[in-house]
Design an enzyme around this catalytic site. Sequence first.
Site, PDB file in Angstrom:
ATOM      1  N   SER A   1      12.717   2.314   9.996  1.00  0.00           N
ATOM      2  CA  SER A   1      11.316   2.069   9.653  1.00  0.00           C
ATOM      3  C   SER A   1      10.572   1.459  10.846  1.00  0.00           C
ATOM      4  O   SER A   1      10.391   2.135  11.850  1.00  0.00           O
ATOM      5  CB  SER A   1      11.230   1.189   8.405  1.00  0.00           C
ATOM      6  OG  SER A   1      10.011   1.437   7.723  1.00  0.00           O
TER       7      SER A   1
ATOM      8  N   LYS B   1     -10.458  -6.984  -6.780  1.00  0.00           N
ATOM      9  CA  LYS B   1     -10.378  -8.179  -5.948  1.00  0.00           C
ATOM     10  C   LYS B   1      -9.084  -8.947  -6.187  1.00  0.00           C
ATOM     11  O   LYS B   1      -8.553  -9.596  -5.274  1.00  0.00           O
ATOM     12  CB  LYS B   1     -11.583  -9.094  -6.218  1.00  0.00           C
ATOM     13  CG  LYS B   1     -11.706 -10.275  -5.268  1.00  0.00           C
ATOM     14  CD  LYS B   1     -11.868  -9.817  -3.836  1.00  0.00           C
ATOM     15  CE  LYS B   1     -11.991 -11.004  -2.892  1.00  0.00           C
ATOM     16  NZ  LYS B   1     -12.054 -10.566  -1.482  1.00  0.00           N
TER      17      LYS B   1
END
Length: 327
Positions: A137, A189
């Site tokens: 990765s 949010k």
Amino acid sequence: MENKGKKLIAIAITVLVVMMAAFSKDMAANKENMENKYIDQIMDMSFARQEVLQGSNQNQKIKIIEVNGVIQSDYAADMIVKDLKQSREDESVKGVILKVNSPGGSVYASEKIANQVKKLKNAGKPIYTVMEEFAASGGYYISAPTDKIYASNETWTGSIGVIISSVSLGGLFEKYGIKEQNVTSGALKDAGSSGHDMREDEKKYYQGLVDSAYQRFVELVADGRKMSKSDVKKLADGRVYDGSQAIKNGLIDEIGDLDKAIGAMTSELELEDPLVIKNQENSGFFGSIFSKISDLRNSSKSDLQILNDMLKDNEPRPMYLMGGYHE
């Protein structure tokens, strides 16, 4: 009595969360100021203590730069970036070898390192990668732009992809009578908040961030390995490959170790007995100090403090990290 005890625990947890929210900003600022104050001193001490691995020609150097463990936005990543920059600016350094043993990590930190790798190449200095146990990765992300990649047959590499991990503590909150009550300016949010299970709109939102970072990963590999994006995507489903598989699918160039890479770079650049150097590790000295501080701090942690740590650490963020890896 049992209900009274539960209520007291719930109140204590609530008070702790409120207090930590009030002081977390100041604590973070103090921590950042402390790190900034000493980071350059730590770096300078590391660069001043160089270990010679072989060779004697001071005018022709091959610099070994090690990338170990999870890649994070910390002083270790800053040292790697600074080391790459200094190697680019030092005329006596003719080439660089990244020695990578990492399962990946921060998307941001991985990109910072990869950008310096590209700058080094653009400056006309060759840079090779030698993979050890892992170069997966983010560990592969920083390796892909290098000129040549060596690995062991048993190296795990690849894991091309992005992950955002999140944990729901809603059941724990319910057990202690805690309710999450967020007042937000928009529906997303509080996306990823640990106080509730992730909704479908939140999953879609985070999937968009993952897909965006994934595309950049694919493009970087395609450019670095001279492959088409479609061919990269066939390999980029998050899985790891061992070295023998990786050489067949084009993710690495050769099976070999550090000695082989040094020999190849010496031959390619027609160097004469180059001085092969790396920065001496300060991990023994600094690590022992940080470990003692950490032990003292952890030894006095209460269950409520541990819960608070879980809340702070459960911040959803994209990671170039090998699936299933835990440090």
